[in-house]
Design a protein around this motif. Structure first.
Motif, PDB file in Angstrom:
ATOM      1  N   ALA A  23       0.846  -1.197   0.000  1.00  0.00           N
ATOM      2  CA  ALA A  23       0.000   0.000   0.000  1.00  0.00           C
ATOM      3  C   ALA A  23       0.878   1.243   0.000  1.00  0.00           C
ATOM      4  O   ALA A  23       1.899   1.297   0.689  1.00  0.00           O
ATOM      5  N   GLN A  24       0.485   2.219  -0.798  1.00  0.00           N
ATOM      6  CA  GLN A  24       1.303   3.415  -0.995  1.00  0.00           C
ATOM      7  C   GLN A  24       0.415   4.657  -0.945  1.00  0.00           C
ATOM      8  O   GLN A  24      -0.471   4.804  -1.795  1.00  0.00           O
ATOM      9  N   TYR A  25       0.663   5.503   0.063  1.00  0.00           N
ATOM     10  CA  TYR A  25      -0.074   6.768   0.137  1.00  0.00           C
ATOM     11  C   TYR A  25       0.726   7.870  -0.543  1.00  0.00           C
ATOM     12  O   TYR A  25       1.959   7.908  -0.434  1.00  0.00           O
ATOM     13  N   THR A  26       0.011   8.782  -1.185  1.00  0.00           N
ATOM     14  CA  THR A  26       0.606  10.047  -1.607  1.00  0.00           C
ATOM     15  C   THR A  26      -0.262  11.149  -1.008  1.00  0.00           C
ATOM     16  O   THR A  26      -1.490  11.144  -1.189  1.00  0.00           O
ATOM     17  N   LEU A  27       0.376  12.060  -0.240  1.00  0.00           N
ATOM     18  CA  LEU A  27      -0.369  13.139   0.396  1.00  0.00           C
ATOM     19  C   LEU A  27       0.171  14.477  -0.097  1.00  0.00           C
ATOM     20  O   LEU A  27       1.392  14.684  -0.130  1.00  0.00           O
ATOM     21  N   ARG A  28      -0.741  15.360  -0.484  1.00  0.00           N
ATOM     22  CA  ARG A  28      -0.342  16.714  -0.923  1.00  0.00           C
ATOM     23  C   ARG A  28      -1.165  17.719  -0.148  1.00  0.00           C
ATOM     24  O   ARG A  28      -2.400  17.676  -0.165  1.00  0.00           O
ATOM     25  N   VAL A 135       4.873  12.496   1.243  1.00  0.00           N
ATOM     26  CA  VAL A 135       4.113  13.686   1.621  1.00  0.00           C
ATOM     27  C   VAL A 135       4.766  14.909   0.997  1.00  0.00           C
ATOM     28  O   VAL A 135       5.975  15.125   1.166  1.00  0.00           O
ATOM     29  N   GLU A 136       3.965  15.697   0.275  1.00  0.00           N
ATOM     30  CA  GLU A 136       4.472  16.946  -0.306  1.00  0.00           C
ATOM     31  C   GLU A 136       3.849  18.115   0.442  1.00  0.00           C
ATOM     32  O   GLU A 136       2.621  18.213   0.543  1.00  0.00           O
ATOM     33  N   LEU A 137       4.727  18.971   0.955  1.00  0.00           N
ATOM     34  CA  LEU A 137       4.279  20.142   1.708  1.00  0.00           C
ATOM     35  C   LEU A 137       4.764  21.397   1.016  1.00  0.00           C
ATOM     36  O   LEU A 137       5.833  21.392   0.395  1.00  0.00           O
ATOM     37  N   PRO A 138       4.044  22.506   1.119  1.00  0.00           N
ATOM     38  CA  PRO A 138       4.521  23.768   0.545  1.00  0.00           C
ATOM     39  C   PRO A 138       5.796  24.222   1.268  1.00  0.00           C
ATOM     40  O   PRO A 138       6.039  23.833   2.414  1.00  0.00           O
ATOM     41  N   ALA A 139       6.589  25.069   0.595  1.00  0.00           N
ATOM     42  CA  ALA A 139       7.823  25.583   1.203  1.00  0.00           C
ATOM     43  C   ALA A 139       7.496  26.294   2.514  1.00  0.00           C
ATOM     44  O   ALA A 139       6.500  27.011   2.608  1.00  0.00           O
ATOM     45  N   GLY A 140       8.329  26.055   3.532  1.00  0.00           N
ATOM     46  CA  GLY A 140       8.150  26.735   4.815  1.00  0.00           C
ATOM     47  C   GLY A 140       7.151  26.079   5.746  1.00  0.00           C
ATOM     48  O   GLY A 140       6.970  26.498   6.878  1.00  0.00           O
ATOM     49  N   ILE A 141       6.492  25.028   5.256  1.00  0.00           N
ATOM     50  CA  ILE A 141       5.502  24.324   6.077  1.00  0.00           C
ATOM     51  C   ILE A 141       6.100  22.974   6.484  1.00  0.00           C
ATOM     52  O   ILE A 141       6.666  22.266   5.651  1.00  0.00           O
ATOM     53  N   ALA A 142       5.983  22.634   7.761  1.00  0.00           N
ATOM     54  CA  ALA A 142       6.512  21.366   8.261  1.00  0.00           C
ATOM     55  C   ALA A 142       5.374  20.550   8.863  1.00  0.00           C
ATOM     56  O   ALA A 142       4.257  21.043   9.040  1.00  0.00           O
ATOM     57  N   MET A 143       5.690  19.278   9.153  1.00  0.00           N
ATOM     58  CA  MET A 143       4.659  18.377   9.667  1.00  0.00           C
ATOM     59  C   MET A 143       5.241  17.515  10.777  1.00  0.00           C
ATOM     60  O   MET A 143       6.406  17.118  10.712  1.00  0.00           O
ATOM     61  N   SER A 144       4.441  17.233  11.783  1.00  0.00           N
ATOM     62  CA  SER A 144       4.826  16.289  12.834  1.00  0.00           C
ATOM     63  C   SER A 144       3.782  15.179  12.860  1.00  0.00           C
ATOM     64  O   SER A 144       2.594  15.442  13.018  1.00  0.00           O
ATOM     65  N   ALA A 145       4.237  13.935  12.666  1.00  0.00           N
ATOM     66  CA  ALA A 145       3.328  12.777  12.628  1.00  0.00           C
ATOM     67  C   ALA A 145       3.948  11.650  13.449  1.00  0.00           C
ATOM     68  O   ALA A 145       5.166  11.629  13.647  1.00  0.00           O
ATOM     69  N   PRO A 146       3.139  10.697  13.904  1.00  0.00           N
ATOM     70  CA  PRO A 146       3.708   9.567  14.649  1.00  0.00           C
ATOM     71  C   PRO A 146       4.335   8.512  13.748  1.00  0.00           C
ATOM     72  O   PRO A 146       4.773   7.476  14.220  1.00  0.00           O
ATOM     73  N   TRP A 147       4.381   8.757  12.458  1.00  0.00           N
ATOM     74  CA  TRP A 147       4.888   7.792  11.484  1.00  0.00           C
ATOM     75  C   TRP A 147       6.416   7.741  11.530  1.00  0.00           C
ATOM     76  O   TRP A 147       7.078   8.696  11.923  1.00  0.00           O
ATOM     77  N   ARG A 158       9.169  10.954   3.276  1.00  0.00           N
ATOM     78  CA  ARG A 158       8.685   9.581   3.182  1.00  0.00           C
ATOM     79  C   ARG A 158       8.566   8.970   4.572  1.00  0.00           C
ATOM     80  O   ARG A 158       9.393   9.242   5.440  1.00  0.00           O
ATOM     81  N   TYR A 159       7.539   8.166   4.741  1.00  0.00           N
ATOM     82  CA  TYR A 159       7.251   7.575   6.051  1.00  0.00           C
ATOM     83  C   TYR A 159       6.766   6.147   5.897  1.00  0.00           C
ATOM     84  O   TYR A 159       6.224   5.770   4.863  1.00  0.00           O
ATOM     85  N   ARG A 160       6.909   5.392   6.972  1.00  0.00           N
ATOM     86  CA  ARG A 160       6.227   4.108   7.127  1.00  0.00           C
ATOM     87  C   ARG A 160       5.112   4.323   8.153  1.00  0.00           C
ATOM     88  O   ARG A 160       5.365   4.850   9.243  1.00  0.00           O
ATOM     89  N   ILE A 161       3.900   3.923   7.785  1.00  0.00           N
ATOM     90  CA  ILE A 161       2.745   4.079   8.682  1.00  0.00           C
ATOM     91  C   ILE A 161       2.290   2.693   9.115  1.00  0.00           C
ATOM     92  O   ILE A 161       1.934   1.870   8.264  1.00  0.00           O
ATOM     93  N   VAL A 162       2.310   2.408  10.413  1.00  0.00           N
ATOM     94  CA  VAL A 162       1.778   1.127  10.880  1.00  0.00           C
ATOM     95  C   VAL A 162       0.287   1.304  11.176  1.00  0.00           C
ATOM     96  O   VAL A 162      -0.147   2.347  11.650  1.00  0.00           O
TER      97      VAL A 162
END
Ligand SMILES: [Zn+2]
Length: 462
Positions: A23-28, A135-147, A158-162
């Motif tokens: 399984a492969q997610y792409t997030l924008r 995951v593609e984020l706009p410039a200057g934007i960051a993300m925090s995830a449990p992945w 790129r992440y691995r999501i359980v």
């Protein structure tokens, strides 16, 4: 096929990807609209494929469609797709801004980031244990995830999501976050600090989190888990440096800390919440029935580990424990109290935290004293957790009984399960051993003292 051709095929990145997760997610993410566009592609065909998130997902998922154009059938909290083709993708989007604003409306803590529980909008494919995500984020934007972060050759994350049960809490924050990794033996803390903080404040927060990480490693020389999300959210002026903390298990391991970044370093050193939340990483998910075991362990360790790291003196740590036991006893109804296990199950609705936390703390102290006395200091709670980490912590879900029985099996003892049977049925606050008994002075001193791991290592080399 000759050997060289096989080798070349393995070296071509596109072909090596055949071994990737099915399984492969792409997030924008679009920062202006705060909308996340998602696609989920599955390598394998299925006569019937189900997709679901948590119970809120049907309200959050928009414009769900299949790349084949075939239809989807709504079924409870999820959707079914018939005749799913290999390589087909599911597409949708979620208005994270709207979800985050609705959540923030119910909280007194104001964050400037877009914070959501991904269980409410990231649909999971049934029958698949983990997925990779880019995951593609706009410039200057960051993300925090449990992945779990994976190496990436470019700016795409790129992440691995359980996949965990959908009712396990997770937090995903997007915004002007400042990211740092704190490395310690055994693992990494992926720290993201929210926007409402200046450079000096962030330096102070990182120095404090470094000390908190050091405290965690005094249990048995290493962090219990390889990758941990640490989300630090400044929420303006507060009475304490840390006002709220929470450990989360959904889609990976994380902790969230809501802080007043204007407080000085000493105010952060006095905090117990961060060490408490980090201490939850030493045990598996134990559910509401096991809340007294889980909260008891974190509350015990928040005092023991801070003393070992020099954030408290041993005398202060014992005084904190004695005060807590007195509060727990006062919070326990004198008559017709439910059993500790029932109080655990009802804790969130009854707000019976004092009794549940401190009865559980008593359990771990009593077990630790008993193990250390009977083994001449060779065994204890630390050693049990170290062995549990080595064999078993990666498995996600344990019943409380299976957990304590495994701890006993790992040490060749019966104390964990014996005391667990006794404590879960208690209708009053447990008896606390004297914390000033001279016969136990050496055992008490050993509990609050960090083992010299480097010394142990150099001896092993000789
Ligand atoms: Zn806790």
């Amino acid at each position: 096929m000759n050997r060289i051709v096989v080798l070349l095929l393995l070296l071509v990145p596109g072909l090596a990807a055949a071994a990737r997760e099915p399984a492969q997610y792409t997030l924008r993410y679009d920062a202006a609209s705060r909308v996340m566009r998602v696609s989920l592609c599955l390598d394998r065909a299925a006569a019937r494929q189900r997709f679901a998130g948590d119970a809120t997902a049907p309200d959050h998922v928009r414009d769900l469609s299949r790349s084949s154009g075939a239809s989807l059938q709504r079924d409870g909290d999820g959707w079914n797709a018939r005749d799913w083709r290999a390589g087909e993708c599911l597409r949708w989007h979620a208005d994270l801004g709207r979800i985050a604003d609705a959540n923030a409306h119910r909280s007194s803590l104001r964050a400037s980031e877009t914070i959501t529980d991904p269980g409410g909008w990231l649909l999971m494919a049934s029958g698949i244990e983990a997925a990779d995500a880019s995951v593609e984020l706009p410039a200057g934007i960051a993300m925090s995830a449990p992945w779990t972060p994976l190496p990436s050759p470019d700016a795409t994350r790129r992440y691995r999501i359980v996949h965990t049960p959908t009712d396990w809490l997770a937090r995903l924050a997007i915004g002007h976050l400042s990211e740092t990794t704190i490395e310690r033996p055994g693992g990494r803390l992926h720290v993201a600090i929210g926007g409402k903080s200046d450079v000096a404040q962030r330096a102070r927060l990182l120095a404090w989190l470094g000390r908190v990480s050091d405290a965690a490693t005094t249990a048995y020389g290493r962090l219990p888990l390889a990758d941990v999300q640490v989300l630090v959210i400044p929420v303006g002026a507060q009475r304490e440096a840390v006002v709220f903390g929470q450990s989360t298990r959904g889609q990976g391991n994380g902790l969230s800390l809501f802080v007043d970044p204007s407080r000085d370093a000493r105010a952060f050193e006095r905090d117990w919440i961060a060490v408490h939340e980090l201490s939850h990483l030493f045990h598996p998910h134990l559910g509401a029935r096991g809340a007294w075991l889980a909260e008891g362990l974190a509350t015990y360790l928040q005092n023991v580990l801070r003393a070992r790291a020099g954030l408290l003196t041993p005398a202060q740590a014992w005084a904190e424990l004695a005060d807590g036991f007195a509060r727990g006893r006062a919070a326990t109804p004198r008559d017709r109290a439910p059993t500790l296990e029932h109080a655990s199950l009802a804790m969130e609705t009854d707000h019976g935290y004092g009794r549940v936390y401190w009865s559980g703390t008593a359990y771990w102290l009593v077990v630790d004293l008993e193990l250390r006395r009977s083994s001449g200091g060779r065994l204890g709670v630390d050693e049990a957790l170290r062995r549990f980490d080595a064999c078993c912590l990666a498995k996600q879900d344990w019943t409380p009984q299976a957990f304590v029985e495994r701890l006993d099996a790992l040490l060749g003892t019966d104390v964990f399960a014996r005391r667990w049977h006794e404590y879960r049925g208690l209708a009053q606050f447990p008896d606390i051993p004297a914390l000033d008994d001279p016969a136990d002075a050496a055992v008490r001193a050993a509990i609050m003292r960090a083992k010299d791991r480097s010394d142990a290592k150099s001896k092993a080399k000789d």
